[in-house]
Enzyme design. Structure first.
Site, mmCIF file in Angstrom:
data_model
loop_
_atom_site.group_PDB
_atom_site.id
_atom_site.type_symbol
_atom_site.label_atom_id
_atom_site.label_comp_id
_atom_site.label_asym_id
_atom_site.label_seq_id
_atom_site.Cartn_x
_atom_site.Cartn_y
_atom_site.Cartn_z
ATOM 1 N N LYS A 52 90.201 59.445 61.158
ATOM 2 C CA LYS A 52 90.020 60.759 61.803
ATOM 3 C C LYS A 52 91.015 61.714 61.132
ATOM 4 C CE LYS A 52 89.416 62.645 66.456
ATOM 5 N NZ LYS A 52 88.142 63.309 66.234
HETATM 6 C C1 LIG Z 1 83.137 62.933 63.669
HETATM 7 C C2 LIG Z 1 83.286 62.272 65.000
HETATM 8 N N1 LIG Z 1 82.472 61.267 65.341
HETATM 9 C C3 LIG Z 1 82.579 60.643 66.520
HETATM 10 C C4 LIG Z 1 83.522 61.016 67.454
HETATM 11 C C5 LIG Z 1 83.619 60.306 68.762
HETATM 12 O O1 LIG Z 1 84.800 59.556 68.820
HETATM 13 P P1 LIG Z 1 85.533 59.254 70.192
HETATM 14 O O2 LIG Z 1 84.534 58.650 71.099
HETATM 15 O O3 LIG Z 1 86.605 58.296 69.824
HETATM 16 O O4 LIG Z 1 86.072 60.540 70.696
HETATM 17 C C6 LIG Z 1 84.404 62.060 67.150
HETATM 18 C C7 LIG Z 1 85.435 62.487 68.092
HETATM 19 O O5 LIG Z 1 86.542 62.028 68.014
HETATM 20 C C8 LIG Z 1 84.293 62.696 65.893
HETATM 21 O O6 LIG Z 1 85.097 63.702 65.575
#
Ligand SMILES: Cc1ncc(COP(=O)(O)O)c(C=O)c1O
Length: 311
Positions: A157
């Site tokens: 991330k």
């Molecule tokens: C690109 C992306 N995909 C998926 C997610 C979903 O991840 P999470 O459930 O850990 O928030 C996020 C958010 O964090 C994201 O930025």
């Protein structure tokens, strides 16, 4: 954003106005940061951070994949987050831990720049809106592909990688849709700009995997577990674009968006055009888990201690 008074930065709580960086901050130029989106909810046991440990683990993993050493332990980050929430006085909030390369030698080699850490909290409603959570959102398949793992590290991330989501989000918004669905570079479905995606067909659920460059969503993992615990068959597999048009139901998960149904893709209604039964069933338990009402998932809620009263 509802600005709160204090932000934790490099080991101290600083007033909102003083949480500043230098203009030559490396991350500002080259996107060399990693971050988390986390939420805390009001629960019967007090304010609790949802799957806190998983978010901290992913933050450290994202940092390590970009050779950033976080100068705090996981427990120090957890404590600092608890304190920031306590000091904010918020009962529920969005939490943004950010680890970034600060000002140092300019140029693309980042490893001599300091690693800085900040944690901010604020009140933030659901990313795709309460109306979206209730009735579903309209999405379109983006012309922008989800960045692949031979270009960057989609499983991390990382801040710079979000230019990809930003382009897709602007395109969707300008065309009058609430969210974009990105395909991977092979043309399979990947995910939304900030959410993972699930389709339901003939009672079976499917969701794309790392093969389609998804971020390993923490809410994706929660929804998978809830769906399986409810007895639904769920496959993690590649999903073809036309399965979006054939699906009976589609929903998305993410910390910001929580669990949001999709009611339309590329101007075609999904199923009846209203969130379906399986989406609703998973969403109900998911909401209970977020708000600490699901005994079975009680260990997903990291309760923020109430500070002892000052004598
Ligand atoms: C690109 C992306 N995909 C998926 C997610 C979903 O991840 P999470 O459930 O850990 O928030 C996020 C958010 O964090 C994201 O930025």
């Amino acid at each position: 954003m509802n600005h709160v008074g204090l932000i934790w930065m490099n080991g101290e709580h600083v007033p909102y106005e003083d949480a500043k960086v230098h203009v030559l901050t490396h991350a500002l130029h080259y996107g060399t940061g990693v971050f988390e989106g986390v939420r805390a909810y009001e629960t019967p046991r007090g304010t609790a951070v949802f799957r806190h440990q998983d978010h901290i683990e992913r933050l450290f993993r994202s940092a390590a994949m970009y050779f950033m050493e976080i100068p705090y332990t996981r427990e120090e980050i957890r404590q600092a987050t608890h304190e920031t929430i306590q000091r904010s006085g918020l009962k529920s909030c969005y939490i943004r831990p950010l680890v970034f390369r600060g000002a140092g030698p300019m140029g693309l080699y980042p490893l001599d720049c300091p690693v800085e850490v900040a944690i901010a909290v604020w009140e933030w409603g659901s990313y795709l809106g309460d109306e979206g959570k209730q009735h579903g959102v309209r999405a379109r398949v983006s012309s922008w592909r989800r960045l692949p793992s031979d270009v960057v590290i989609p499983a991390a991330k990382a801040t710079g990688q979000y230019l990809n989501s930003v382009l897709a989000k602007i395109e969707a918004d300008k065309a009058g849709y609430e969210e974009a669905i990105l395909l991977d570079t092979h043309g399979y479905v990947s995910e939304g700009t900030g959410e993972n995606l699930f389709i339901v067909k003939d009672g079976k659920i499917a969701t794309p995997t790392y093969l389609s460059s998804v971020l390993g969503g923490i809410n994706r993992a929660a929804a998978i577990q809830i769906a399986r615990d409810l007895g639904f068959e769920l496959q993690e597999r590649q999903v073809a674009r036309d399965e979006l048009y054939l699906a009976d139901e589609i929903f998305m998960t993410g910390t910001a968006a929580e669990l949001t149904p999709v009611r339309e893709v590329d101007d075609r209604p999904v199923g009846t055009g209203e969130p379906g039964e399986i989406t609703r069933a998973v969403q109900r338990v998911f909401e209970d888990a977020l708000h600490g009402r699901a005994e079975r998932y009680a260990d997903w809620n990291d309760v923020v201690p109430v500070p002892a009263p000052t004598p």
